[in-house]
Scaffold this active site. Structure first.
Site, mmCIF file in Angstrom:
data_model
loop_
_atom_site.group_PDB
_atom_site.id
_atom_site.type_symbol
_atom_site.label_atom_id
_atom_site.label_comp_id
_atom_site.label_asym_id
_atom_site.label_seq_id
_atom_site.Cartn_x
_atom_site.Cartn_y
_atom_site.Cartn_z
ATOM 1 N N TYR A 1 40.337 40.095 49.083
ATOM 2 C CA TYR A 1 41.331 41.200 49.358
ATOM 3 C C TYR A 1 40.767 42.136 50.512
ATOM 4 O O TYR A 1 39.485 42.304 50.273
ATOM 5 C CB TYR A 1 41.640 41.896 47.938
ATOM 6 C CG TYR A 1 42.844 43.003 48.311
ATOM 7 C CD1 TYR A 1 44.005 42.810 48.608
ATOM 8 C CD2 TYR A 1 42.486 44.357 47.947
ATOM 9 C CE1 TYR A 1 44.968 43.533 48.834
ATOM 10 C CE2 TYR A 1 43.415 45.358 48.246
ATOM 11 C CZ TYR A 1 44.717 45.123 48.477
ATOM 12 O OH TYR A 1 45.384 45.879 48.742
ATOM 13 N N TYR B 1 37.331 50.142 47.320
ATOM 14 C CA TYR B 1 37.060 48.678 47.409
ATOM 15 C C TYR B 1 36.564 48.218 48.738
ATOM 16 O O TYR B 1 35.366 47.658 48.288
ATOM 17 C CB TYR B 1 38.891 48.016 47.362
ATOM 18 C CG TYR B 1 39.105 46.848 47.070
ATOM 19 C CD1 TYR B 1 39.069 46.519 45.705
ATOM 20 C CD2 TYR B 1 38.747 45.800 47.976
ATOM 21 C CE1 TYR B 1 39.441 45.087 45.262
ATOM 22 C CE2 TYR B 1 38.843 44.360 47.664
ATOM 23 C CZ TYR B 1 38.881 44.291 46.095
ATOM 24 O OH TYR B 1 39.006 42.691 45.801
ATOM 25 N N LEU C 1 37.271 32.435 40.526
ATOM 26 C CA LEU C 1 36.634 33.087 39.395
ATOM 27 C C LEU C 1 36.729 34.632 39.312
ATOM 28 O O LEU C 1 36.315 35.264 40.604
ATOM 29 C CB LEU C 1 35.219 32.510 39.276
ATOM 30 C CG LEU C 1 35.039 31.362 38.917
ATOM 31 C CD1 LEU C 1 33.517 30.839 38.706
ATOM 32 C CD2 LEU C 1 35.681 30.663 37.781
ATOM 33 N N ASP D 1 31.689 28.743 30.656
ATOM 34 C CA ASP D 1 30.987 29.585 31.469
ATOM 35 C C ASP D 1 30.740 28.606 32.857
ATOM 36 O O ASP D 1 29.781 27.968 32.994
ATOM 37 C CB ASP D 1 30.007 30.194 31.143
ATOM 38 C CG ASP D 1 29.203 31.315 32.117
ATOM 39 O OD1 ASP D 1 29.845 31.441 33.298
ATOM 40 O OD2 ASP D 1 28.128 31.664 31.804
ATOM 41 N N ALA E 1 41.117 28.705 36.500
ATOM 42 C CA ALA E 1 42.477 28.122 36.464
ATOM 43 C C ALA E 1 43.421 28.815 35.554
ATOM 44 O O ALA E 1 44.452 28.169 35.620
ATOM 45 C CB ALA E 1 42.334 26.627 36.359
ATOM 46 N N THR F 1 44.522 31.883 34.876
ATOM 47 C CA THR F 1 45.277 33.347 35.125
ATOM 48 C C THR F 1 45.413 33.419 36.584
ATOM 49 O O THR F 1 44.908 32.918 37.417
ATOM 50 C CB THR F 1 44.656 34.432 34.407
ATOM 51 O OG1 THR F 1 43.581 34.717 34.878
ATOM 52 C CG2 THR F 1 44.455 34.192 32.951
ATOM 53 N N GLY F 2 46.459 34.424 36.982
ATOM 54 C CA GLY F 2 46.579 35.151 38.316
ATOM 55 C C GLY F 2 46.506 33.929 39.416
ATOM 56 O O GLY F 2 47.235 32.861 39.208
#
Length: 396
Positions: free
Chosen positions: A224, A234, A138, A110, A48, A50-51
């Site tokens: 993604y 990727y 996460l 964690d 929760a 960042t990003g």
């Protein structure tokens, strides 16, 4: 103390509390400017701080007036030692949420561990009763498996053959060739163990077993895909295998939620500057070219714009959630437009050290990178002393 950025490769070792707070305030103001969302009311966000996880929490709280619990793993601030950016982000978010009369608490630890899962379940049980949205965001390079104790480390590698292509050092602007050796089977298995869907399913199973999921509860995880330019390293590499597993897990979770009328989704998001994406060769060059094209076409979005659109125009429209042929929500739709990708591909062929600052948006990439850590944020005086010790108001 006066805090300045200390950069090592794709990581900044310091973070600025006031810059981080301003960033969070800007995201809150964006969501509020778009009006209210008839969305979730009790939300658990895993990852929760960042990003996309942070943006999901902000959108839930300030778009839908939701009570939120955030789980994250961040370094607290101490005298003479700045905290991590996610620590400062969370402190700023929870302060603003509480000022607005919104419930906001958090657990620092964690999220892969049984201990943190149990602590979170206990908090939901005590304070919220049930949750109607679980966001799984996460991002970690390693996972200690809670049942086996085995440490799994993820890798960024192609599968099958060595990958060679252009990349850029976004600090210097130097464009060069990079080659990455292929992964072995152990690399693939470890990456899937860290970044796949097993832990997401464990969380949902634990929540359901304790009757902590409201009728009609929704869960969403983030993925993604990207273009052919990046697919070898990727989507067709080790990370792609993990994302395939994550996306398959959504169907398993949806089956388990049927009796509640619930559903699991994977949202495929746009390429953006994150701590994770900065570490992947080729991606920074692709993003700098993509930014240039999308900004010129008026299509560019940051994390908060992406999450606001996900909630407002996909998850909570009051009707059926629009998905692609594989059941995924696509908010990468503007990035993957044929005209956008054709322009990026043409620029890719031209890109070199001499012309990248003109044909790409390397400056925008760098600014976004430093913004992640609370630096180069407009309206912040970085010459003045700041108090590096900041408490997170709702930390349990």
């Amino acid at each position: 103390m006066i805090i300045t950025p200390k950069v090592r490769g794709f990581i900044c070792l310091t973070a600025h509390p006031e810059g981080s707070a301003k960033n969070v305030e800007n995201q809150i103001n964006y969501v509020k400017s778009k009006g209210s969302i008839d969305g979730p009311k009790k939300v658990l966000v895993l990852g929760a701080s960042t990003g996309f996880g942070l943006a999901s929490r902000i959108t839930s709280a300030f778009g839908a007036n939701a009570a939120t619990i955030g789980v994250y793993f961040e370094k607290p601030s101490a005298e003479g030692k700045p905290g991590s950016p996610g620590w400062y982000n969370t402190a700023a978010f929870e302060k603003k949420a509480q000022e607005a009369g919104l419930y906001a608490k958090s657990i620092n630890g964690d999220a892969f561990s049984d201990e943190v899962k149990q602590k979170t379940l206990d908090l939901i049980k005590a304070d919220l009763g049930q949750v109607d949205l679980v966001v799984y965001s996460l991002a970690s390079p390693r996972r200690v498996h809670p049942k086996t104790g085995v440490i799994h480390n993820s890798v960024l590698k192609p599968i099958g053959q060595t990958f060679s292509n252009k990349t850029v050092d976004f600090h210097t602007g130097k464009v060069s060739e990079v080659s990455i050796s292929p992964a072995n089977e152990e690399d693939i298995a470890n990456t899937v163990a860290v970044m796949g869907g097993e832990d997401w399913a464990m969380w949902m199973d634990a929540l359901k077993a304790e009757n902590l999921l409201a009728p009609g509860a929704v869960t969403v995880a983030y993925s993604y895909i990207g273009p052919s330019l990046t697919e070898a390293v990727y989507r067709k590499g080790t990370i792609g295998r993990a994302k395939d597993h994550l996306e398959a897990t959504a169907f398993t979770i949806s089956d388990s939620l049927k009796d509640l009328g619930g559903k699991a989704y994977v949202s495929v998001n746009k390429a953006l500057v994150t701590q994770a994406s900065s570490a992947i060769p080729v991606i920074p060059l692709y993003i700098s070219l993509l930014y240039k094209v999308m900004k010129e076409q008026g299509l560019h979005e940051g994390t908060i714009e992406q999450m606001d659109r996900l909630f407002r125009e996909r998850l909570y429209t009051g009707g059926e959630v629009a998905v692609d042929e594989k059941g995924r929500i696509r908010v990468d739709d503007w990035e993957m437009r044929d005209d956008v990708q054709a322009q990026v591909a043409a620029l890719w062929e031209q890109a070199n050290t001499e012309n990248l600052s003109e044909i790409g948006d390397l400056a925008g990439y760098r600014t976004d990178f430093f913004n992640l850590f609370g630096f180069e944020v407009e309206g912040v005086d970085y010459e003045k002393d700041v108090n590096e010790v900041v408490e997170v108001p709702g930390l349990v």
